[in-house]
Design a protein around this motif. Structure first.
Motif, PDB file in Angstrom:
ATOM      1  N   ALA A  19      -5.012  -2.336  -8.117  1.00 37.86           N
ATOM      2  CA  ALA A  19      -5.117  -1.788  -6.764  1.00 37.86           C
ATOM      3  C   ALA A  19      -4.207  -2.525  -5.798  1.00 37.86           C
ATOM      4  O   ALA A  19      -4.110  -3.747  -5.829  1.00 37.86           O
ATOM      5  N   ASP A  20      -3.531  -1.755  -4.965  1.00 34.93           N
ATOM      6  CA  ASP A  20      -2.673  -2.310  -3.913  1.00 34.93           C
ATOM      7  C   ASP A  20      -3.099  -1.694  -2.588  1.00 34.93           C
ATOM      8  O   ASP A  20      -2.765  -0.544  -2.296  1.00 34.93           O
ATOM      9  N   PRO A  21      -3.891  -2.432  -1.785  1.00 37.67           N
ATOM     10  CA  PRO A  21      -4.264  -1.888  -0.472  1.00 37.67           C
ATOM     11  C   PRO A  21      -3.061  -1.986   0.457  1.00 37.67           C
ATOM     12  O   PRO A  21      -2.637  -3.090   0.808  1.00 37.67           O
ATOM     13  N   MET A  22      -2.496  -0.867   0.826  1.00 42.41           N
ATOM     14  CA  MET A  22      -1.264  -0.881   1.614  1.00 42.41           C
ATOM     15  C   MET A  22      -1.613  -0.848   3.087  1.00 42.41           C
ATOM     16  O   MET A  22      -2.258   0.090   3.554  1.00 42.41           O
ATOM     17  N   PRO A  23      -1.182  -1.865   3.843  1.00 38.52           N
ATOM     18  CA  PRO A  23      -1.561  -1.896   5.252  1.00 38.52           C
ATOM     19  C   PRO A  23      -0.971  -0.715   6.005  1.00 38.52           C
ATOM     20  O   PRO A  23       0.185  -0.364   5.816  1.00 38.52           O
ATOM     21  N   GLY A  24      -1.820  -0.082   6.822  1.00 38.61           N
ATOM     22  CA  GLY A  24      -1.281   0.921   7.746  1.00 38.61           C
ATOM     23  C   GLY A  24      -1.305   2.352   7.268  1.00 38.61           C
ATOM     24  O   GLY A  24      -1.339   3.255   8.083  1.00 38.61           O
ATOM     25  N   VAL A  25      -1.273   2.606   5.954  1.00 40.82           N
ATOM     26  CA  VAL A  25      -1.213   4.010   5.550  1.00 40.82           C
ATOM     27  C   VAL A  25      -2.609   4.647   5.606  1.00 40.82           C
ATOM     28  O   VAL A  25      -3.621   3.964   5.489  1.00 40.82           O
ATOM     29  N   GLN A  26      -2.628   5.952   5.808  1.00 43.11           N
ATOM     30  CA  GLN A  26      -3.894   6.701   5.849  1.00 43.11           C
ATOM     31  C   GLN A  26      -4.237   7.275   4.490  1.00 43.11           C
ATOM     32  O   GLN A  26      -5.360   7.654   4.231  1.00 43.11           O
ATOM     33  N   SER A  27      -3.223   7.404   3.631  1.00 47.45           N
ATOM     34  CA  SER A  27      -3.431   8.069   2.351  1.00 47.45           C
ATOM     35  C   SER A  27      -3.821   7.072   1.276  1.00 47.45           C
ATOM     36  O   SER A  27      -3.675   5.864   1.436  1.00 47.45           O
ATOM     37  N   ALA A  28      -4.349   7.608   0.183  1.00 48.09           N
ATOM     38  CA  ALA A  28      -4.574   6.795  -1.002  1.00 48.09           C
ATOM     39  C   ALA A  28      -4.180   7.644  -2.209  1.00 48.09           C
ATOM     40  O   ALA A  28      -4.385   8.861  -2.212  1.00 48.09           O
ATOM     41  N   ALA A  29      -3.585   6.987  -3.194  1.00 47.85           N
ATOM     42  CA  ALA A  29      -3.131   7.709  -4.379  1.00 47.85           C
ATOM     43  C   ALA A  29      -3.571   6.970  -5.618  1.00 47.85           C
ATOM     44  O   ALA A  29      -3.750   5.750  -5.598  1.00 47.85           O
ATOM     45  N   PHE A  30      -3.770   7.714  -6.712  1.00 46.37           N
ATOM     46  CA  PHE A  30      -4.096   7.050  -7.968  1.00 46.37           C
ATOM     47  C   PHE A  30      -3.285   7.676  -9.093  1.00 46.37           C
ATOM     48  O   PHE A  30      -2.819   8.813  -8.997  1.00 46.37           O
ATOM     49  N   ASN A  31      -3.120   6.894 -10.156  1.00 45.19           N
ATOM     50  CA  ASN A  31      -2.437   7.382 -11.342  1.00 45.19           C
ATOM     51  C   ASN A  31      -3.164   6.794 -12.539  1.00 45.19           C
ATOM     52  O   ASN A  31      -3.274   5.580 -12.669  1.00 45.19           O
ATOM     53  N   LEU A  32      -3.709   7.664 -13.373  1.00 44.54           N
ATOM     54  CA  LEU A  32      -4.430   7.221 -14.566  1.00 44.54           C
ATOM     55  C   LEU A  32      -3.612   7.581 -15.796  1.00 44.54           C
ATOM     56  O   LEU A  32      -3.333   8.764 -16.034  1.00 44.54           O
TER      57      LEU A  32
END
Lengths: 415, 415
Positions: A19-32
């Motif tokens: 997991a990489d909590p990215m400061p400032g962005v509103q979105s979240a993405a995943f890749n399995l």
């Protein structure tokens, strides 16, 4: 270069969560990434993994096919499920607040598909049509066929498969493959963007903790070829594709090799674009790229051009590969390659989707995620001398060459 | 501090900029309001050819120097030409903006050298041939021509082998002089901006530009509703493009039109998806809404087994008839809104995603629409708004072009 903190967590069943909590962005993405790609298909069932990646979305857990897509749409999830040569990937992006409900649906899709038999024939029809569409797309077709000839089987297997494989695949085949290959050991889940790590970790444990590890599945490699081949088609352009071996990500020469591929044809003032397009006007698109599996990697070059210019395009391309290894690179070329890659690294941090897929790729190849600072430092450490020392030590092997069009080309020495 | 800034240089060039929170890069673009609709048949393809010629350099630098000077600072540069706009853009790290912008501004005053022109003409002819090898591109070009002609939006962006082959450098210099005056161009920046510095940069690099005001004719566009079958015996799949009239980019109904297109033909979860893709009748069935200057169109793209083409075209028409008669219920509209809103946020997190939006909006509306305002506009759309769009722009009939091996295809029943 980076302010982010990277979290990793390995579940007891083997699933790796990054997991990489990215400061400032509103979105979240995943890749399995699930170790269930075309490479694991029985040789007479090519296309099975792709068909299965469609079947799992058509009803899972408490939801039927329509409820799944409607619920994902309601959560604003842009998503994709697809097989590649090595993996089946399930990926999505949405607003950060909708990430956990989206993951809950995908846990059903990956762990509890309904496998309704009525869906098989529509899926087969789709798979057969996508193969026909690929036949109508010469630029993509030539790359798939080049991989098939260049890499030992199964590493060059195209995920869309073959008509015979798609026709032969049964529901039972797909269920068996699902039970053997959809497994947490070897699976990697990367998540980036607006995320709350403690909560994410707990939810992923709850969603995927009871996923059972798989057994077996060794790959037997077989030689392929031929080295030089032509596919006859009445097209307006001749497609030219070639491949030759280079370094994998674990090689000590990896960064030297990547730099060399970039300087050959990875950006606008790289050699192929300059020599083939800008100076001679031989074609519209030409370039080279790096691609790798765990134990085998290749430089891929591709160009498309009219019949009367194709021979010269191939000759100039081969001459440029030869010149790269003979004469080496200069420091200006290295600076350009480095500036481009470093800019891409920084821009990667603006996109949760790019970041999620970069993390999972790193883990698959290296069993760790490289901090962006480390990559930047490696790029800074490159010199023209270190690249040239590598290039002279590793002359290019005789490339696999495939052409597609009305007539074959002559492959001369220098090749 | 406001996120948006605007100024106009004394020569008429509009300069705008939007800050994107947490962006690490900056995108810059020149939006020239010129495209194939501004051409005459004898110079078809000149806007796109001119876009290529800009990258061949100025009095100050040649083509190799253009690429090199962008690459030295890792700037990702590109350009695109459509029916109505030619856009030149790059994305770079903020510290490299001044040198990268110097190159972009420089090539907007290109040398248009006769020898470069001859070499690049060969590249364009290859690009045209590349698209001739793609059935859907052929269907798209033919459908647009069939739908709009005699309206200028029916003209091909690339032109033909004949029209481009016959172009002269004098014609290009003349076209450039008529279309590239500063008052016909918008300069936009998006990302990590420093507005006072951008104003200075724009004045320094573009302040001495001169040129005439450009005119565009915008006659009303009314689709012909014709039906055309083009044979390509060698294709495996049938490619179909269907076009219907829609609100223009000036219309407040463009938000409802966008939601309607998504409901009808998004690549997943839409009415066409459930009608054609889910049952395996087609491997591609999508609707997109294209807003033009004083015109608009709904494009439907269909790819399928040739034997199923006629039945599938009728199924598409039936989907349009059903929505015409019944409209869209509020729960379906809510799902579509959630999907569109989430995608807007994802796209808006990258400077390039916002650059295109603010650049085109200023070019045509002289207005700034923040992402939040755009999202609110989508949220306000009601089923009654969609109904009004359907009444004002009755669907069907539509113009239809089919390309592929199947030639005995009858027009659908629109009644």
């Amino acid at each position: 270069m980076t302010e982010s903190i990277l979290y990793t967590h390995k579940l007891s069943n083997g699933l790796v969560l990054l997991a990489d909590p990215m400061p400032g962005v509103q979105s979240a993405a995943f890749n399995l990434l699930i170790p269930a790609g075309a490479a694991y298909e029985p040789a007479d069932r090519c296309g099975l993994a792709s068909m299965l990646s469609e079947w799992i979305t058509r009803g899972a857990g408490d939801r039927d096919s329509r409820e799944i897509l409607t619920d994902l749409d309601n959560l604003g999830v842009t998503h994709g499920e697809a097989a590649s040569t090595v993996h089946t990937s399930v990926s999505g992006a949405t607003l950060g607040r909708n990430l956990i409900p989206a993951l809950a649906i995908f846990a059903d899709i990956v762990l509890r598909p309904r496998f309704d038999d009525d869906e098989i024939e529509p899926i087969r029809a789709l798979a057969a049509q996508s193969l026909q569409s690929l036949e109508d797309d010469p630029g993509s077709k030539v790359i798939y066929e080049l991989r098939r000839r260049h890499y030992p089987d199964p590493w060059g297997r195209p995920a869309p498969g073959s008509i015979e494989g798609v026709e032969a695949t049964t529901g039972e085949d797909m269920r068996r493959f699902f039970h053997e290959r959809y497994r947490p050991d070897g699976a990697i889940l990367g998540v980036a963007g607006a995320i709350d790590w403690p909560r994410l970790k707990d939810e992923v444990e709850a969603f995927f903790g009871d996923w059972k590890p798989g057994k077996g599945g060794a790959i037997v490699e077989r030689p392929t070829g031929p080295k030089h081949d032509h596919i006859t088609r009445e097209t307006n352009q001749i497609q030219i594709a070639l491949a030759y071996p280079t370094e994998t990500m674990t090689s000590v020469d990896y960064y030297q090799a990547r730099a060399a591929v970039g300087i050959l044809g990875g950006f606008a003032s790289a050699r192929l674009f300059t020599e083939v397009r800008e100076k001679r006007g031989l074609c519209y698109s030409v370039g080279s790229s790096y691609e790798t599996h765990k134990n085998i990697a290749a430089v891929m070059c591709h160009a498309g051009t009219a019949a009367d210019r194709a021979q010269q395009t191939l000759d100039v391309t081969l001459a440029e590969i030869d010149r790269l290894h003979r004469e080496g690179v200069d420091s200006l070329e290295l600076d350009m390659m480095r500036a481009g890659l470093k800019s891409s690294l920084i821009m990667q941090q603006e996109s949760s989707m790019n970041r999620a897929s970069a993390m999972t790729a790193d883990w698959y190849f290296l069993e760790r995620v490289r901090p962006l600072d480390e990559i930047a430092a490696k790029l800074d450490g490159l010199t023209a001398e270190s690249i040239n020392e590598y290039l002279s030590r590793r002359p290019p092997a005789d490339p696999t060459i495939l052409t597609l069009g009305p007539k074959p080309l002559a492959i001369t020495k220098g090749a | 501090m406001s996120r948006f800034h605007h100024t106009q240089l004394s020569n008429g060039l509009n300069v705008i900029a939007e800050r994107v929170d947490h962006a690490r890069s900056i995108s810059a673009g020149f939006f020239v309001k010129t495209g194939s609709r501004d051409e005459t048949p004898s110079i078809a393809g000149i806007s796109h050819f001119l876009e290529h010629m800009a990258f061949k350099g100025s009095d100050k630098r040649d083509a190799l120097a253009v690429n090199r000077d962008f690459d030295k600072v890792g700037a990702k540069h590109n350009a695109q030409t459509s029916e109505e706009d030619t856009v030149y853009h790059f994305t770079s790290l903020p510290e490299y903006l001044p040198p990268a912008f110097e190159v972009l501004a420089d090539i907007m005053r290109p040398k248009l050298d006769a020898t470069d022109f001859d070499v690049e003409k060969q590249v364009i002819l290859e690009e045209i041939k590349m698209y001739m090898d793609n059935a859907m591109s052929v269907a798209y070009e033919a459908a647009r021509e069939l739908h709009f002609t005699p309206h200028p939006l029916g003209r091909s962006v690339l032109g033909t082998l004949e029209s481009v082959g016959a172009l002269t450098i004098e014609e290009m210099r003349d076209y450039y002089a008529r279309r590239y005056g500063p008052s016909n161009i918008v300069l936009a920046f998006s990302g990590r901006i420093d507005w006072p510095a951008l104003v200075d940069l724009a004045a320094e690099r573009c302040g001495d530009w001169t040129g005439v005001e450009a005119k565009r004719v915008t006659p009303p566009a009314k689709g012909t509703g014709k039906f055309r079958v083009i044979e390509r015996a060698e294709d495996n799949q049938q490619s179909v493009v269907m076009i219907a009239d829609a609100p223009s980019l000036e219309s407040p109904d463009r938000y409802a039109a966008q939601l309607l297109a998504t409901a009808l033909g998004d690549h997943t979860g839409s009415r066409l998806y459930w009608t054609l893709i889910d049952p395996g009748l087609a491997d591609g069935a999508e609707v997109s809404y294209q807003d033009y200057n004083q015109a608009g169109a709904f494009y439907t793209f269909l790819g399928c087994d040739p034997a199923e083409a006629e039945a599938n075209i009728q199924k598409v028409v039936d989907v349009y008839k059903k929505v015409r008669d019944e409209g869209i219920a509020s729960d379906e509209l809510e799902v579509v809104k959630n999907k569109v809103l989430s995608r807007s946020v994802l796209r808006g997190e990258r400077p390039m995603g916002r650059l295109m939006s603010i650049g085109f909006t200023w070019s045509y509306r002289r207005e700034y629409i923040p992402l939040e305002t755009e999202i609110e506009a989508f949220q306000r759309v009601t089923p009654a708004d969609v109904k009004r769009v359907l009444e004002e722009w009755p669907q069907p009939p539509m113009t239809i072009t089919t390309v592929g091996p199947k030639t005995s295809i009858n027009p659908p029943d629109f009644s």
